[in-house]
Motif scaffolding. Structure first.
Motif, mmCIF file in Angstrom:
data_model
loop_
_atom_site.group_PDB
_atom_site.id
_atom_site.type_symbol
_atom_site.label_atom_id
_atom_site.label_comp_id
_atom_site.label_asym_id
_atom_site.label_seq_id
_atom_site.Cartn_x
_atom_site.Cartn_y
_atom_site.Cartn_z
ATOM 1 N N UNK A 15 23.006 55.498 43.735
ATOM 2 C CA UNK A 15 24.100 56.423 43.511
ATOM 3 C C UNK A 15 25.462 55.307 43.816
ATOM 4 N N UNK A 16 26.166 54.485 43.324
ATOM 5 C CA UNK A 16 27.403 53.877 43.528
ATOM 6 C C UNK A 16 28.765 54.574 43.269
ATOM 7 N N UNK A 17 28.599 56.027 43.368
ATOM 8 C CA UNK A 17 29.837 56.708 43.073
ATOM 9 C C UNK A 17 30.697 56.565 44.166
ATOM 10 N N UNK A 18 30.258 56.274 45.624
ATOM 11 C CA UNK A 18 30.866 56.155 46.888
ATOM 12 C C UNK A 18 31.370 55.060 47.002
ATOM 13 N N UNK A 19 31.202 53.860 46.074
ATOM 14 C CA UNK A 19 31.708 52.477 46.295
ATOM 15 C C UNK A 19 33.036 52.573 45.421
ATOM 16 N N UNK A 20 34.400 52.137 46.091
ATOM 17 C CA UNK A 20 35.622 52.181 45.330
ATOM 18 C C UNK A 20 36.122 50.986 45.181
ATOM 19 N N UNK A 21 35.336 49.784 45.976
ATOM 20 C CA UNK A 21 36.014 48.436 45.714
ATOM 21 C C UNK A 21 34.896 47.621 44.765
ATOM 22 N N UNK A 22 35.347 47.148 43.707
ATOM 23 C CA UNK A 22 34.690 46.384 42.904
ATOM 24 C C UNK A 22 35.148 44.844 42.628
ATOM 25 N N UNK A 23 34.406 43.867 42.747
ATOM 26 C CA UNK A 23 35.000 42.683 42.680
ATOM 27 C C UNK A 23 34.689 41.843 41.380
ATOM 28 N N UNK A 24 35.899 41.278 40.763
ATOM 29 C CA UNK A 24 35.777 40.611 39.405
ATOM 30 C C UNK A 24 34.977 39.353 39.551
ATOM 31 N N UNK A 25 33.849 39.332 39.266
ATOM 32 C CA UNK A 25 33.033 37.998 39.579
ATOM 33 C C UNK A 25 33.042 37.014 38.417
ATOM 34 N N UNK A 26 32.684 37.265 37.152
ATOM 35 C CA UNK A 26 32.634 36.382 36.191
ATOM 36 C C UNK A 26 33.279 36.890 34.841
ATOM 37 N N UNK A 27 33.840 35.920 34.063
ATOM 38 C CA UNK A 27 34.748 36.330 33.044
ATOM 39 C C UNK A 27 34.286 35.345 31.936
ATOM 40 N N UNK A 28 33.851 35.773 30.804
ATOM 41 C CA UNK A 28 33.511 35.024 29.457
ATOM 42 C C UNK A 28 34.451 35.637 28.438
ATOM 43 N N UNK A 29 34.997 34.188 27.848
ATOM 44 C CA UNK A 29 36.109 34.192 27.032
ATOM 45 C C UNK A 29 35.683 33.665 25.600
ATOM 46 N N UNK A 30 35.509 34.638 24.459
ATOM 47 C CA UNK A 30 34.936 33.917 23.156
ATOM 48 C C UNK A 30 36.094 33.797 22.187
ATOM 49 N N UNK A 31 35.975 32.712 21.468
ATOM 50 C CA UNK A 31 36.944 32.465 20.287
ATOM 51 C C UNK A 31 36.038 32.402 19.000
ATOM 52 N N UNK A 32 36.081 33.518 18.335
ATOM 53 C CA UNK A 32 35.191 33.575 17.034
ATOM 54 C C UNK A 32 35.745 32.701 15.886
ATOM 55 N N UNK A 33 34.582 32.373 15.046
ATOM 56 C CA UNK A 33 34.884 31.635 14.003
ATOM 57 C C UNK A 33 35.905 32.238 13.116
ATOM 58 N N UNK A 34 36.039 33.603 13.089
ATOM 59 C CA UNK A 34 36.965 34.283 12.227
ATOM 60 C C UNK A 34 38.262 34.398 12.758
ATOM 61 N N UNK A 35 38.576 33.769 14.009
ATOM 62 C CA UNK A 35 39.773 33.880 14.671
ATOM 63 C C UNK A 35 39.797 34.773 15.806
ATOM 64 N N UNK A 36 39.152 35.794 15.802
ATOM 65 C CA UNK A 36 39.139 36.822 16.752
ATOM 66 C C UNK A 36 38.834 36.438 18.305
#
Length: 385
Positions: A15-36
């Motif tokens: 039960x993590x409902x009491x946790x109000x602080x979330x840390x940004x840990x990893x971010x993945x950025x994709x460039x698709x072949x169709x340009x998206x």
């Protein structure tokens, strides 16, 4: 984060409902072949400082369910009422059954790190493996900094011990020089003193020696060794001392492992690394035949101190207790003898008397004093009859 908290409670039982602080840990950025363009961001809950309550939820719950069962029942035979026959029929009953919630596949961090990333797979799996790798790097940094702090403290302790040793040696040298000078002055004064003064001074020295000897002979308290292991100090070492399955089996770390970790943590020179490792007994080996030094971190985390041993009764106290018991026995014998002399001699009173008192009583009554205590008691009672 509400959606993730709900999924964590349903799938992981947390039960993590009491946790109000979330840390940004990893971010993945994709460039698709169709340009998206696409982006995946991984957040982790700050359970270290902002969240204290984390109760696991059971994955099994009870629910009532109607179940159709087939049972056997005995009934009268329609052709012959004296006989009974067995028939089968279906009935519906309500039972409590276990309902198993969604159970996730459990994997250790070490197992995730050993995953073969070269084989093709969905993006989600690759993201999970890379996130695990980043998490492992974070733990390596945190536990590495803990190790660095421990090594620095040990180096300070070693440097302080060396400084204290040097200071003590200088004080001893100064005391020796002062003692030598004092002896020289005494020798010079001796030549000027009269014979009576020399005798008086010799008597004082002898008395002083006797007092010092008595002080040394005073019994010192008996000491025993007490060992304490600092469990918090063991944690960072145990993180690096593990097998691919995550088990801790060695109990020691090689110098080369600690050296590589220190170079990864910061811009340390070779001399600084050697100083830190030499403080814990990991001097750089000289020559190729010398075995590589290892650090037994459990021994390093163990502190040994001397504490007074539990007091035991001295021989004198034991002797006094024995004498007191003997005196109590004699008093009881005297009381029994007095009772016997008053004409109140009974078997109970005679049994309380000592053997020597019984023999004296037999002699005073003209009876034989030979034999055991029971024989003497019987003889005295028969003599009264």
């Amino acid at each position: 984060m509400f959606v993730f908290s709900r999924h964590a409670k349903e799938m992981l039982g947390l039960d993590l409902s009491g946790c109000t602080n979330w840390l940004k840990f990893v971010e993945f950025n994709y460039s698709r072949e169709n340009g998206e363009a696409a982006r995946t961001t991984v957040f982790i809950p700050n359970v270290w400082s902002k969240f204290t309550e984390m109760e696991p939820k059971s994955q099994v719950s009870q629910e009532s369910k109607e179940v159709e069962e087939e049972i056997e029942e005995e009934v009268e035979d329609p052709e012959d009422s004296s006989k009974k026959t067995t028939i089968k029929k279906k009935v519906t009953t309500t039972k409590n059954v276990d309902k198993v919630e969604i159970k996730p596949h459990e994997m250790t961090l070490t197992a995730l790190l050993d995953y073969d990333c070269t084989r093709a797979g969905p993006e989600e799996v690759s993201e999970l493996i890379l996130t695990a790798d980043c998490f492992d790097e974070m733990l390596q940094r945190d536990f590495g900094m803990d190790l660095l702090e421990i090594l620095r403290k040990k180096k300070q302790e070693v440097d302080q011990a060396e400084a204290d040793k040097k200071r003590k040696r200088e004080e001893e040298e100064a005391a020796e020089a002062a003692k030598k000078q004092k002896l020289e002055e005494e020798e010079a004064l001796k030549k000027q003193k009269t014979e009576a003064e020399e005798k008086e001074e010799a008597a004082k020295k002898e008395e002083k020696k006797e007092e010092e000897k008595k002080e040394e002979e005073k019994e010192k308290p008996k000491m025993i060794l007490q060992h304490h292991i600092n469990q918090e100090m063991l944690v960072p070492f145990q993180y690096f001392d593990r097998t691919p399955q995550g088990a801790i089996v060695q109990g020691h770390l090689k110098r080369e492992s600690l050296e590589a970790m220190l170079y990864q943590l910061g811009d340390f020179s070779k001399r600084e690394v050697d100083d830190l490792l030499s403080a814990v007994g990991l001097a750089r080996p000289i020559g190729f035949r010398q075995p590589p030094p290892v650090l037994y971190y459990i021994k390093m985390a163990t502190t040994t101190t001397e504490v007074p041993a539990p007091e035991e009764k001295k021989e004198e106290e034991k002797k006094e207790e024995g004498e007191k018991m003997e005196e109590d026995g004699e008093e009881a014998g005297e009381e029994a003898g007095e009772a016997a002399d008053d004409g109140k001699t009974t078997e109970e009173s005679l049994n309380k008397m000592l053997l020597k008192d019984l023999r004296a009583m037999c002699v005073s009554r003209g009876l034989s004093d030979k034999g055991k205590k029971a024989e003497l008691v019987e003889r005295i009672l028969k003599g009264e009859d």
